[in-house]
Design an enzyme around this catalytic site. Structure first.
Site, PDB file in Angstrom:
ATOM      1  N   THR A 115       6.132   2.424  -7.202  1.00 39.44           N
ATOM      2  CA  THR A 115       5.168   1.551  -6.520  1.00 39.44           C
ATOM      3  C   THR A 115       4.498   0.580  -7.492  1.00 39.44           C
ATOM      4  O   THR A 115       4.350   0.882  -8.691  1.00 39.44           O
ATOM      5  CB  THR A 115       4.076   2.415  -5.840  1.00 39.44           C
ATOM      6  OG1 THR A 115       2.975   1.600  -5.456  1.00 39.44           O
ATOM      7  CG2 THR A 115       3.535   3.496  -6.764  1.00 39.44           C
ATOM      8  N   TYR A 139      -2.549   8.757  -6.924  1.00 40.39           N
ATOM      9  CA  TYR A 139      -1.272   8.370  -6.311  1.00 40.39           C
ATOM     10  C   TYR A 139      -0.431   7.563  -7.315  1.00 40.39           C
ATOM     11  O   TYR A 139       0.716   7.898  -7.609  1.00 40.39           O
ATOM     12  CB  TYR A 139      -1.526   7.540  -5.041  1.00 40.39           C
ATOM     13  CG  TYR A 139      -0.287   6.870  -4.513  1.00 40.39           C
ATOM     14  CD1 TYR A 139       0.714   7.601  -3.914  1.00 40.39           C
ATOM     15  CD2 TYR A 139      -0.112   5.485  -4.651  1.00 40.39           C
ATOM     16  CE1 TYR A 139       1.872   6.977  -3.449  1.00 40.39           C
ATOM     17  CE2 TYR A 139       1.024   4.854  -4.194  1.00 40.39           C
ATOM     18  CZ  TYR A 139       2.022   5.611  -3.589  1.00 40.39           C
ATOM     19  OH  TYR A 139       3.165   4.984  -3.153  1.00 40.39           O
TER      20      TYR A 139
HETATM   21  N1  UFG Z   1      -6.761  -4.118   4.798  1.00 36.55           N
HETATM   22  C1  UFG Z   1      -7.799  -4.571   5.599  1.00 36.55           C
HETATM   23  N2  UFG Z   1      -8.089  -3.879   6.738  1.00 36.55           N
HETATM   24  C2  UFG Z   1      -7.411  -2.762   7.108  1.00 36.55           C
HETATM   25  C3  UFG Z   1      -6.348  -2.313   6.288  1.00 36.55           C
HETATM   26  C4  UFG Z   1      -6.054  -3.017   5.134  1.00 36.55           C
HETATM   27  O1  UFG Z   1      -8.444  -5.573   5.298  1.00 36.55           O
HETATM   28  O2  UFG Z   1      -7.752  -2.185   8.147  1.00 36.55           O
HETATM   29  C5  UFG Z   1      -6.415  -4.872   3.575  1.00 36.55           C
HETATM   30  C6  UFG Z   1      -6.520  -4.051   2.311  1.00 36.55           C
HETATM   31  O3  UFG Z   1      -7.804  -4.127   1.782  1.00 36.55           O
HETATM   32  C7  UFG Z   1      -5.460  -4.731   1.434  1.00 36.55           C
HETATM   33  C8  UFG Z   1      -4.431  -5.254   2.435  1.00 36.55           C
HETATM   34  O4  UFG Z   1      -5.078  -5.259   3.690  1.00 36.55           O
HETATM   35  O5  UFG Z   1      -6.015  -5.809   0.784  1.00 36.55           O
HETATM   36  C9  UFG Z   1      -3.205  -4.371   2.529  1.00 36.55           C
HETATM   37  O6  UFG Z   1      -3.623  -3.028   2.724  1.00 36.55           O
HETATM   38  P1  UFG Z   1      -2.633  -1.830   3.077  1.00 36.55           P
HETATM   39  O7  UFG Z   1      -3.484  -0.621   3.243  1.00 36.55           O
HETATM   40  O8  UFG Z   1      -1.731  -2.237   4.197  1.00 36.55           O
HETATM   41  O9  UFG Z   1      -1.733  -1.734   1.801  1.00 36.55           O
HETATM   42  P2  UFG Z   1      -2.165  -1.496   0.274  1.00 36.55           P
HETATM   43  O10 UFG Z   1      -1.990  -2.819  -0.398  1.00 36.55           O
HETATM   44  O11 UFG Z   1      -3.477  -0.858   0.119  1.00 36.55           O
HETATM   45  O12 UFG Z   1      -1.143  -0.362  -0.109  1.00 36.55           O
HETATM   46  C10 UFG Z   1       0.181  -0.594  -0.405  1.00 36.55           C
HETATM   47  C11 UFG Z   1       1.011   0.639  -0.095  1.00 36.55           C
HETATM   48  C12 UFG Z   1       0.621   1.783  -0.985  1.00 36.55           C
HETATM   49  C13 UFG Z   1       0.686   1.343  -2.399  1.00 36.55           C
HETATM   50  C14 UFG Z   1      -0.208   0.176  -2.586  1.00 36.55           C
HETATM   51  C15 UFG Z   1      -0.186  -0.331  -3.989  1.00 36.55           C
HETATM   52  O13 UFG Z   1       0.856   0.985   1.247  1.00 36.55           O
HETATM   53  O14 UFG Z   1       1.499   2.873  -0.781  1.00 36.55           O
HETATM   54  O15 UFG Z   1       0.230  -0.876  -1.752  1.00 36.55           O
HETATM   55  O16 UFG Z   1      -1.362  -0.995  -4.251  1.00 36.55           O
HETATM   56  F1  UFG Z   1       0.303   2.310  -3.227  1.00 36.55           F
END
Ligand code: UFG
Length: 321
Positions: A115, A139
């Site tokens: 990741t 993680y």
């Molecule tokens: N976000 C929102 N509202 C929500 C959900 C997410 O604004 O309800 C934002 C988050 O803050 C982030 C973006 O949308 O900026 C994407 O969020 P996700 O939760 O969809 O994905 P992440 O970037 O947090 O996570 C992904 C993978 C993880 C991995 C990570 C690495 O799902 O498994 O990238 O940073 F570890």
């Protein structure tokens, strides 16, 4: 045969489908804690748990496995901070169990789901594979530790691996036979689509004061079928080159949370109510990867460059669940 550990989950099930379409024989090994049995529509299904070494040994004794792809991991970054042991036991110890049996059985090829979270807070964008790895969550640290262990194992033993560092996996099988279905769901695109369908009141934007053009976080969304294609190319690389490598898998383009919401409104034709809330702890402002290495060495060229195409496939699937 190829063993797909965690093949009843989101990314593993898409890789399983594509491998079968390309004529590979597969065995899916999954404990169904988070996976879905009805996602295993191709190949053979064996229910088992990586925490039980005899379950692992059983599957290797039963089938002529040549290579292993490993998707079985917990992926909630926030939960990993609150309950690190859960993550280290599953993502680290259970991976060691799998590798132990692979060594016993003399398996030479391993494709590992890593990741972009192994980089931590990026110092430079786009992130290349040479960017320092300073993971900030249990993680990300667990995934990083597995990468380190794989490097040692591949030097000492007759085992080669490809570690694939995904950016934000998104979208679904265009035929909508399988797709993204997490319980609980925390990912941006499926939550936006829930809001579009009226299953939730709104989509919360986590932070509007980031140092980005519109104040919201920027991510690199990569289609799950492009990820699947990279896994098959990684397997071929292992079989042909007999050496180990790590690759980033992203599109190289960043989209802000607001841009994702706007694109989803166009794709779905629905107004999506938004609620601006505080930042979510641990979210870096920008994560965009360079995948030039995978393009060059694996000849991998992501097909879903356009975010609306990615969301269209997710929407088609989402309307079915
Ligand atoms: N976000 C929102 N509202 C929500 C959900 C997410 O604004 O309800 C934002 C988050 O803050 C982030 C973006 O949308 O900026 C994407 O969020 P996700 O939760 O969809 O994905 P992440 O970037 O947090 O996570 C992904 C993978 C993880 C991995 C990570 C690495 O799902 O498994 O990238 O940073 F570890």
């Amino acid at each position: 045969m190829i063993l797909i550990v965690g093949g009843a989950g989101y990314i593993g099930s898409h890789v399983n489908k594509q491998l079968n379409l390309q004529g590979y024989e597969t065995v899916v090994f999954d404990n169904l804690n988070y996976g879905h049995e009805d996602f295993v529509k191709w190949g053979i299904f064996e229910r088992g748990d990586l925490g039980k070494i005899d379950d692992i040994r059983g599957v290797f004794k039963k089938y002529p496995i040549e290579g292993v792809m490993h998707f079985a991991a917990f992926t909630y970054v926030g939960e990993s901070v609150e309950d690190p042991q859960k993550y280290y036991l599953n993502n680290l110890r259970n991976t060691l169990n799998l590798l132990q049996v692979m060594l016993e059985e003399d398996i030479k090829y391993f494709v590992f789901s890593s990741t972009c979270a192994t980089y931590g807070n990026p110092k430079e964008i786009p992130i290349t594979e040479n960017h320092p790895q300073n993971p900030i969550s249990p993680y990300g640290k667990g995934k990083y530790m597995v990468e380190q262990i794989l490097a040692d194992y591949s030097k000492a033993y007759d085992l080669n691996y490809v570690s694939l560092r995904y950016f934000n996996a998104a979208g679904a099988d265009p035929e909508a036979e399988i797709g993204e279905l997490h319980q609980p769901e925390t990912h941006l695109i499926p939550l936006i689509l829930d809001a579009a369908m009226g299953r939730r009141e709104n989509i919360q934007i986590f932070g509007t004061d980031y140092p980005t053009h519109d104040g919201t976080c920027i991510r690199d969304y990569i289609h799950v079928l492009d990820l699947a294609d990279a896994h098959i190319k990684a397997l071929k690389y292992l079989q042909n080159k007999n050496r180990s490598e790590v690759f980033n898998l992203g599109n190289g383009h960043g989209f802000s949370v607001r841009e994702v919401i706007e694109t989803a409104e166009k794709v779905t034709g629905k107004k999506i109510p938004v609620k601006e809330v505080e930042r979510r702890h641990g979210d870096p402002p920008v994560l965009v990867g360079s995948s030039q290495k995978a393009e060059k060495i694996l000849d991998w060229h992501p097909q879903y460059q356009d975010l609306s195409l990615i969301i269209e496939t997710a929407w088609r699937w989402h309307k079915r669940i």
